[in-house]
Design an enzyme around this catalytic site. Structure first.
Site, PDB file in Angstrom:
ATOM      1  N   ALA A  32       0.862  -1.192   0.000  1.00 47.14           N
ATOM      2  CA  ALA A  32       0.000   0.000   0.000  1.00 47.14           C
ATOM      3  C   ALA A  32       0.896   1.238   0.000  1.00 47.14           C
ATOM      4  O   ALA A  32       0.772   2.136   0.841  1.00 47.14           O
ATOM      5  CB  ALA A  32      -0.953  -0.004   1.187  1.00 47.14           C
ATOM      6  N   HIS A  34       3.016   4.640  -0.516  1.00 47.17           N
ATOM      7  CA  HIS A  34       2.692   6.059  -0.652  1.00 47.17           C
ATOM      8  C   HIS A  34       4.004   6.832  -0.772  1.00 47.17           C
ATOM      9  O   HIS A  34       5.095   6.235  -0.827  1.00 47.17           O
ATOM     10  CB  HIS A  34       1.861   6.546   0.538  1.00 47.17           C
ATOM     11  CG  HIS A  34       2.440   6.187   1.880  1.00 47.17           C
ATOM     12  ND1 HIS A  34       3.626   6.699   2.356  1.00 47.17           N
ATOM     13  CD2 HIS A  34       1.993   5.344   2.855  1.00 47.17           C
ATOM     14  CE1 HIS A  34       3.886   6.223   3.548  1.00 47.17           C
ATOM     15  NE2 HIS A  34       2.907   5.376   3.888  1.00 47.17           N
ATOM     16  N   HIS A  37       6.938   5.955   1.541  1.00 41.37           N
ATOM     17  CA  HIS A  37       7.724   4.786   1.124  1.00 41.37           C
ATOM     18  C   HIS A  37       8.663   5.156  -0.025  1.00 41.37           C
ATOM     19  O   HIS A  37       9.837   4.765  -0.047  1.00 41.37           O
ATOM     20  CB  HIS A  37       6.809   3.660   0.644  1.00 41.37           C
ATOM     21  CG  HIS A  37       5.960   3.049   1.705  1.00 41.37           C
ATOM     22  ND1 HIS A  37       4.592   3.155   1.721  1.00 41.37           N
ATOM     23  CD2 HIS A  37       6.284   2.317   2.804  1.00 41.37           C
ATOM     24  CE1 HIS A  37       4.108   2.498   2.765  1.00 41.37           C
ATOM     25  NE2 HIS A  37       5.111   1.991   3.436  1.00 41.37           N
ATOM     26  N   ASP A 152       7.858   5.355  12.606  1.00 39.42           N
ATOM     27  CA  ASP A 152       7.915   4.219  13.522  1.00 39.42           C
ATOM     28  C   ASP A 152       9.259   4.263  14.256  1.00 39.42           C
ATOM     29  O   ASP A 152      10.104   3.380  14.104  1.00 39.42           O
ATOM     30  CB  ASP A 152       7.764   2.911  12.746  1.00 39.42           C
ATOM     31  CG  ASP A 152       6.418   2.825  12.053  1.00 39.42           C
ATOM     32  OD1 ASP A 152       5.411   2.616  12.742  1.00 39.42           O
ATOM     33  OD2 ASP A 152       6.375   2.971  10.820  1.00 39.42           O
ATOM     34  N   MET A 186       2.369  10.357   6.892  1.00 38.71           N
ATOM     35  CA  MET A 186       1.866   9.445   5.870  1.00 38.71           C
ATOM     36  C   MET A 186       1.863   8.015   6.384  1.00 38.71           C
ATOM     37  O   MET A 186       2.814   7.552   7.000  1.00 38.71           O
ATOM     38  CB  MET A 186       2.703   9.550   4.602  1.00 38.71           C
ATOM     39  CG  MET A 186       2.336  10.728   3.737  1.00 38.71           C
ATOM     40  SD  MET A 186       2.624  10.393   2.003  1.00 38.71           S
ATOM     41  CE  MET A 186       1.816  11.826   1.291  1.00 38.71           C
TER      42      MET A 186
END
Length: 282
Positions: A32, A34, A37, A152, A186
């Protein structure tokens, strides 16, 4: 750009890269994709000859089966985005069977206590799942460098500890948080936000920025109380935690000390979607 789902295939091509002494960068993802990434992939491309991007939704790092079920899976779209970026990208999209060989359970890790702070308090077994999959991917890819986003941040510190404790020959590179124009960090989960919640969630980063200013003159406890009071006024957002911690140990701050580096961490529910963010405080 080439894509592989079979471990033996990708190991064969990576062996050929190493025979040519090519530098290999690695960006692990759960898909997924975005712009956040893609920023990691672009940084990896700038410092390596080839870049491997893994796309794998890892079941062992989800403590909530419903969250695993709802996690977006968009492999075809992900491949299209990466193909537009560079021909020097290799995609590894293994199956659960390929990664776990029918035994889909986590290894147990000791990250010197990092795993018990913040996310570890609220997501049982999460970092054992992260450690398991990242260690296996490192063993397969054998990258020179691997790139992780600071959204993270706890995970980033834990991956550094994983590399240190298991003596893995890979350099871990932390990359700044990539934000939407609203300031929202994001995340692949952002695509699931309903319109009303989409309007509400920029409050998260706005609050973090104000908390940073307040931390210059107020204690960690006072800042935490202020943040909690602000979220109590938000009908669409539920604060799970706000913690000010030492960047190195991730321990919650009791008293500010000179020469220590601090960071504020937050987890918020917008409807059933869990969002995390953080900000450096000094």
């Amino acid at each position: 750009m080439e894509a592989y789902s079979d471990r033996e295939q990708i190991e064969k091509i990576l062996t050929s890269f190493r025979a040519k002494q090519l530098l290999v960068g690695f960006v692990p993802t759960m898909g997924a994709l975005h712009q956040g990434h893609l920023a990691l992939v672009e940084k990896a491309l700038a410092h390596n000859d080839k870049v491997v991007v893994s796309v794998f939704v890892n079941p062992t790092q989800f403590d909530n089966p419903e969250d695993l079920k709802k996690y977006p899976r968009t492999l075809n779209e992900d491949l299209a985005l990466l193909k537009d970026l560079s021909v020097d990208i290799i995609v590894y999209a293994p199956t659960v069977e390929d990664m776990y060989k029918g035994n889909t359970i986590s290894e147990k890790f000791d990250f010197d206590g990092l795993e018990f702070e913040m996310e570890g308090r609220f997501r049982n077994g999460h970092f054992d799942g992260v450690g398991t999959i990242v260690k296996r991917l490192f063993e397969i890819i054998k990258p020179d460098s691997a790139y992780f986003g600071e959204k993270d941040f706890q995970q980033l510190q834990i991956i550094k500890k994983l590399v240190e404790k298991h003596d893995l020959p890979v350099t871990i590179v932390g990359c700044p948080i990539y934000r939407e124009t609203s300031g929202l960090a994001m995340s692949s989960r952002n695509t699931r936000l309903k319109p009303a919640y989409k309007k509400a969630v920029p409050f998260i980063y706005k609050t973090l920025k104000t908390a940073k200013i307040k931390f210059g003159t107020k204690s960690a406890n006072k800042v935490t109380e202020w943040v909690e009071s602000q979220f109590a006024k938000q009908p669409l957002l539920k604060l799970e935690y706000f913690i000010i911690a030492d960047e190195a140990t991730l321990k919650t701050v009791k008293r500010k000390l000179n020469k220590k580096t601090y960071r504020a961490f937050i987890a918020v529910y917008a409807d059933d979607i869990r969002l995390i963010d953080n900000i450096a405080l000094n």
